[in-house]
Scaffold this motif. Structure first.
Motif, short mmCIF file in Angstrom:
data_model
loop_
_atom_site.label_atom_id
_atom_site.label_comp_id
_atom_site.label_asym_id
_atom_site.label_seq_id
_atom_site.Cartn_x
_atom_site.Cartn_y
_atom_site.Cartn_z
N GLN A 1 0.72 -1.61 -0.46
CA GLN A 1 0.35 0.10 -0.29
C GLN A 1 1.29 1.36 -0.15
OE1 GLN A 1 -2.90 0.25 3.22
NE2 GLN A 1 -3.22 2.16 2.19
N ALA A 2 1.53 1.13 1.22
CA ALA A 2 2.73 2.36 0.92
C ALA A 2 3.52 2.81 -0.47
CB ALA A 2 3.46 2.11 1.47
N GLU B 1 0.77 3.60 -3.00
CA GLU B 1 0.09 5.49 -3.06
C GLU B 1 0.99 6.11 -3.75
OE1 GLU B 1 0.11 5.78 1.69
OE2 GLU B 1 -2.36 4.67 2.13
N LYS B 2 2.10 5.94 -3.86
CA LYS B 2 2.88 6.85 -4.81
C LYS B 2 2.31 7.03 -6.35
CE LYS B 2 6.06 6.91 -0.99
NZ LYS B 2 8.14 6.62 -1.01
N TYR C 1 -2.11 8.21 -9.75
CA TYR C 1 -3.16 7.94 -9.98
C TYR C 1 -3.73 8.92 -10.66
CZ TYR C 1 -2.64 3.77 -7.99
OH TYR C 1 -2.10 2.47 -7.24
#
Length: 554
Positions: free
Chosen positions: A397-398, A401-402, A405
């Motif tokens: 996830q970490a 998230e970067k 999108y």
């Protein structure tokens, strides 16, 4: 292709104009929603205005391009975590031989990095580092920021993964990674070298003046205080170390200089005369003697305290400054067995980081080899991204998230909007007027085609230009010969990418450099539209002309 019905043409043009305005000017006063929301708004209007059906809108989204873009972004994130860009930044200042050598390195490093990791990523991670290097060497930031932005655009033209428009061209045309690379790489190398030459000619005076200043400063043999060195002439790799050391040093220095009767303002001065140097020597002598006397007093107090066992002793010095000293515990309280355990733990962690970085680099290398072998580019990038996520052995996830999108969503909306605009028939009608004069079987036709691409890339942005012109230019070239079709795609890729250097708004990489430089915490610089335009216009025209000669002869 004939024009669609009048309502469809009008409403389709309205939707495309709204998309174009929000894509080029994302902060317009009447609708400051940004590029991503602007592309979705244009796509929604195409469906609401019945220019295209919902099924046609979904079909317009090119999933292979999105997959390739997603995979390369994840790989770039892991490379940044593995300090790849830090190593690239270190190459800029390693044994630099002056301002001109530094400018050349910025151009070469940014071009190579952009070809492998996209121009936007390169500009994001290198802008502030280049600002620090320029300030550290007392150099004007402008030539180095222009070098970063322009060379990143030129370098990204060499590979399909260098920028978004090349992703579109590679997937749409079916040209392999190797053919794309060998077709544009020579033009890219010559373009970067030409860009260096233009930058040196344009900023020769500024770079030479700074060199003279550095020589004069060295001739005077300035003695600079420690505070001034740590606050101005620093390297990013040593920032944390310098700050941690200077914290204690400043405390000792201020106390010693107070004893000597010298004001604090002397600590931030440069000593040029012989008298000032003598003062500095005297200050250092007084500082050393006072520190030695204090150490003797402290050791005496500690010895007295051991007679009665561990206890706290307070001693007031001649400056009425209280120092609280605690007796050190006996050696038995800190067994030597802990040291080997700590060293073993450090070695284990160091080895673990080394293995992880090696895995990241080998996976990236494997992806590049797969692309060169002609394997599916989208699945090669996605596979490399999934391998890196698995090898990380942590929650993904970490890292995910970067991923940008918003850029992926922008592409979805742009695919729908451009496809809807094509269905109005206007792009085909305009191309039919230009096509007879812009065929690539003549020098005049190539020149006119390049002008059209340059104009549209700066008016409508390079990715929509490729989506609008790509299939049409390829069809026109296919009528000449199959080899001409491939050449037309390469011309479109090179010119649409280099066109980003014409104006500050011509490329997202330019805007990233401008915004990153303006927001830099300690070394901010405002790269204006006109300062970029004065360099961008001649540079783009010259590099495009030279590059076209090389690409056409391929």
């Amino acid at each position: 292709m004939v024009l669609a019905s009048t309502p469809k043409v009008v409403l389709g043009c309205v939707a495309f104009v709204i998309f174009w305005v929000l894509a080029v000017f994302p902060s317009v006063p009447f609708l400051p929603v940004g590029r991503t929301a602007g592309s979705l708004l244009g796509a929604m209007l195409m469906v609401l205005f019945r220019v295209m059906t919902p099924d046609e809108a979904y079909a317009a989204i090119d999933l292979p391009i999105l997959g390739l873009l997603f995979g390369t972004m994840v790989v770039s994130i892991f490379l940044e975590r593995a300090d790849m860009f830090q190593y690239l930044g270190s190459m800029l200042s390693w044994k630099s031989r002056g301002s001109k050598d530094l400018l050349f390195r910025v151009c070469v490093v940014s071009a190579v990095a952009s070809a492998l990791f996209t121009n936007d990523t390169t500009c994001v991670v290198l802008t502030e580092f280049i600002l620090k290097v320029a300030r550290q060497n007392n150099l004007p930031p402008q030539p180095f920021l222009l070098a970063l932005a322009s060379s990143s655009n030129i370098g990204s033209s060499a590979t399909p993964i260098g920028n978004p428009q090349n992703l579109v061209i590679a997937v749409t045309s079916g040209i392999s990674f190797g053919s794309f690379l060998f077709g544009i790489f020579p033009a890219m190398i010559v373009g970067v070298l030409t860009n260096v030459f233009i930058l040196l000619c344009y900023f020769w005076k500024y770079l030479s003046v700074e060199k003279v200043r550095d020589q004069e400063a060295a001739a005077h043999e300035l003695v600079v205080a420690d505070d001034e060195v740590s606050s101005h002439r620093f390297t990013p790799a040593r920032m944390s170390h310098a700050s941690s050391v200077n914290g204690d040093a400043d405390y000792m220095r201020s106390d010693s200089m107070t004893r000597a009767g010298v004001g604090d303002n002397l600590r931030s001065r440069s000593y040029n005369s012989e008298g000032d140097r003598d003062i500095q020597v005297a200050i250092r002598s007084l500082r050393a003697s006072s520190m030695s006397q204090e150490m003797v007093e402290v050791s005496t107090v500690c010895d007295r305290g051991r007679d009665d066992g561990p206890r706290k002793v307070t001693r007031t010095t001649s400056h009425q400054r209280s120092v609280i000293i605690e007796d050190a515990p006996e050696k038995e309280d800190f067994p030597d067995k802990e040291k080997p355990q700590e060293e073993e733990e450090v070695k284990r962690k160091t080895w673990k980081v080394f293995v992880w970085k090696t895995a990241v680099y080998l996976t990236t290398l494997g992806m590049l080899i797969a692309l060169l072998l002609g394997l599916n580019m989208s699945w090669s990038a996605i596979t490399a991204a999934l391998v890196l996520l698995a090898l990380d052995f942590t929650d993904a996830q970490a890292c995910l998230e970067k991923v940008s999108y918003s850029l992926l969503i922008f592409f979805c909306g742009m695919f729908i909007t451009v496809d809807g605009f094509n269905r109005t028939g206007i792009p085909n009608a305009l191309w039919e007027l230009v096509e007879p004069h812009a065929r690539i079987d003549s020098a005049k036709g190539i020149a006119l085609l390049a002008v059209v691409i340059l104009f549209l890339s700066n008016v409508a942005s390079n990715v929509p230009t490729v989506l609008l012109l790509g299939t049409r230019v390829a069809a026109s070239a296919r009528a000449i010969s199959p080899a001409s079709e491939k050449k037309a795609w390469l011309i479109l890729a090179f010119v649409s990418t280099v066109a980003g250097n014409l104006t500050l708004l011509g490329s997202a990489a330019n805007l990233i450099v401008c915004e990153q430089a303006r927001r830099a915490q300690f070394h901010g610089y405002n790269l204006t539209f006109w300062s970029h335009l004065r360099f961008g216009v001649p540079s783009t025209i010259i590099i495009t002309a030279i590059g076209l000669l090389i690409v056409v002869s391929y």
